[in-house]
Write an enzyme that holds these catalytic residues in place. Structure first.
Site, PDB file in Angstrom:
ATOM      1  N   CYS A  13       0.823  -1.226   0.000  1.00 45.11           N
ATOM      2  CA  CYS A  13       0.000   0.000   0.000  1.00 45.11           C
ATOM      3  C   CYS A  13       0.854   1.272   0.000  1.00 45.11           C
ATOM      4  CB  CYS A  13      -0.928   0.003   1.208  1.00 45.11           C
ATOM      5  SG  CYS A  13      -1.874   1.541   1.320  1.00 45.11           S
ATOM      6  N   LYS A  40      -9.736  -9.377   5.533  1.00 44.46           N
ATOM      7  CA  LYS A  40      -9.453  -8.475   6.662  1.00 44.46           C
ATOM      8  C   LYS A  40      -9.850  -9.125   7.987  1.00 44.46           C
ATOM      9  CE  LYS A  40     -10.455  -4.528   3.710  1.00 44.46           C
ATOM     10  NZ  LYS A  40     -11.463  -3.547   3.315  1.00 44.46           N
ATOM     11  N   VAL A  53      -6.201   0.649   5.211  1.00 44.60           N
ATOM     12  CA  VAL A  53      -4.923   0.951   5.856  1.00 44.60           C
ATOM     13  C   VAL A  53      -4.348   2.193   5.169  1.00 44.60           C
ATOM     14  CG1 VAL A  53      -4.410  -1.390   6.593  1.00 44.60           C
ATOM     15  CG2 VAL A  53      -3.751  -0.688   4.289  1.00 44.60           C
ATOM     16  N   SER A  66      -3.885   8.524   5.857  1.00 47.37           N
ATOM     17  CA  SER A  66      -2.439   8.757   5.920  1.00 47.37           C
ATOM     18  C   SER A  66      -2.074  10.225   6.123  1.00 47.37           C
ATOM     19  CB  SER A  66      -1.763   8.207   4.656  1.00 47.37           C
ATOM     20  OG  SER A  66      -2.277   8.825   3.495  1.00 47.37           O
TER      21      SER A  66
HETATM   22  N1  LIG Z   1      -7.225   8.022   1.687  1.00 47.64           N
HETATM   23  C1  LIG Z   1      -6.669   6.856   2.323  1.00 47.64           C
HETATM   24  C2  LIG Z   1      -6.460   5.785   1.269  1.00 47.64           C
HETATM   25  C3  LIG Z   1      -6.038   4.459   1.898  1.00 47.64           C
HETATM   26  C4  LIG Z   1      -6.281   3.279   0.956  1.00 47.64           C
HETATM   27  O1  LIG Z   1      -6.893   3.425  -0.119  1.00 47.64           O
HETATM   28  N2  LIG Z   1      -5.804   2.108   1.358  1.00 47.64           N
HETATM   29  C5  LIG Z   1      -6.073   0.910   0.578  1.00 47.64           C
HETATM   30  C6  LIG Z   1      -4.802   0.097   0.361  1.00 47.64           C
HETATM   31  S1  LIG Z   1      -3.563   0.951  -0.506  1.00 47.64           S
HETATM   32  C7  LIG Z   1      -7.009   0.006   1.370  1.00 47.64           C
HETATM   33  O2  LIG Z   1      -6.853  -0.163   2.561  1.00 47.64           O
HETATM   34  N3  LIG Z   1      -7.978  -0.611   0.681  1.00 47.64           N
HETATM   35  C8  LIG Z   1      -8.843  -1.566   1.280  1.00 47.64           C
HETATM   36  C9  LIG Z   1     -10.254  -1.405   0.849  1.00 47.64           C
HETATM   37  O3  LIG Z   1     -10.565  -0.386   0.199  1.00 47.64           O
HETATM   38  O4  LIG Z   1     -11.040  -2.299   1.149  1.00 47.64           O
HETATM   39  C10 LIG Z   1      -5.347   7.224   3.020  1.00 47.64           C
HETATM   40  O5  LIG Z   1      -4.666   8.149   2.556  1.00 47.64           O
HETATM   41  O6  LIG Z   1      -5.022   6.611   4.048  1.00 47.64           O
END
Ligand SMILES: N[C@@H](CCC(=O)N[C@@H](CS)C(=O)NCC(=O)O)C(=O)O
Length: 218
Positions: A13, A40, A53, A66
């Site tokens: 990620c 998950k 995450v 983040s």
């Molecule tokens: N806006 C979020 C984006 C986080 C994100 O998209 N994480 C993805 C992995 S890179 C995730 O956890 N996806 C799981 C899902 O959507 O089910 C941040 O900046 O933390």
């Protein structure tokens, strides 16, 4: 920081990677827990309102997103990686957001199922990179000149994945952008960035995206 810090992560990620870079830059000790996003765990779903995450656990407090995590880490460990001038700080935040949009574009490009889909996403990505190129400081080496900032922590994951594409699949994404190429070179040589991913990151990501049907990585 007295409380223990745990970062909940998925190995590939880019958003988690931004937080790892910030933690390393700030010298904050932390534990990292990897989860499988396609399966998950219940404990994760209980604490994460978005199911995404990174999640940062500080004692009993849970942070997500983040950009929010990184701003918190930055505030509690001076000196700040943000400019002090409010307008310049807001401009940096805007470009961090822009880099998030580019990351999504890059993901669609990697995951395109055929040549036409890839070319469409690549063209959009190149347009996006052109806007970024205009914003980079003329003399560098960092986004805003001689001071490394949170925009650099946000840009490093994008540049790492761009390098994977350019050196393994001849995509030449940075060919027309000399300032971005220079930015990529210094970012990817920085210790915090090198240590922000697992050792076999490049191979692991290629194998995973290939298995999921990536046309460009086939
Ligand atoms: N806006 C979020 C984006 C986080 C994100 O998209 N994480 C993805 C992995 S890179 C995730 O956890 N996806 C799981 C899902 O959507 O089910 C941040 O900046 O933390």
């Amino acid at each position: 920081m007295a409380d223990s810090i745990e970062l909940i992560s998925f190995k590939l990620c880019p958003f988690v990677q931004r937080s790892v870079i910030t933690l390393l830059e700030k010298g904050v000790p932390f534990d990292i827990t990897y989860i499988d996003l396609s399966n998950k765990p219940d404990w994760f779903l209980k604490i994460s309102p978005t199911g995404k995450v990174p999640v940062l656990r500080i004692g009993d407090t849970v942070l997500f997103e983040s950009a929010v995590i990184n701003e918190y880490l930055d505030e509690v460990t001076p000196p700040s990686l943000h400019p002090s001038d409010p307008l310049e700080k807001a401009r940096h935040r805007a470009w961090i957001e822009y880099l998030s949009t580019l990351l999504m574009n890059q993901y669609r490009l990697i995951m395109a199922r055929d040549k036409a889909g890839f070319e469409q996403e690549r063209d959009a990505f190149l347009d996006g990179l052109a806007r970024l190129e205009e914003q980079l400081d003329d003399d560098g080496p960092w986004f805003a000149g001689i001071r490394f900032s949170l925009v650099d922590t946000a840009g490093a994951p994008l540049m790492m994945r761009t390098r994977t594409l350019d050196r393994n699949f001849s995509t030449e994404l940075l060919k027309a952008y000399p300032k971005l190429q220079r930015w990529s070179d210094v970012l990817l040589a920085r210790e915090s960035v090198k240590l922000s991913v697992v050792e076999d990151f490049e191979q692991l990501s290629i194998e995973r995206y290939r298995a999921q049907g990536s046309w460009v990585m086939a």
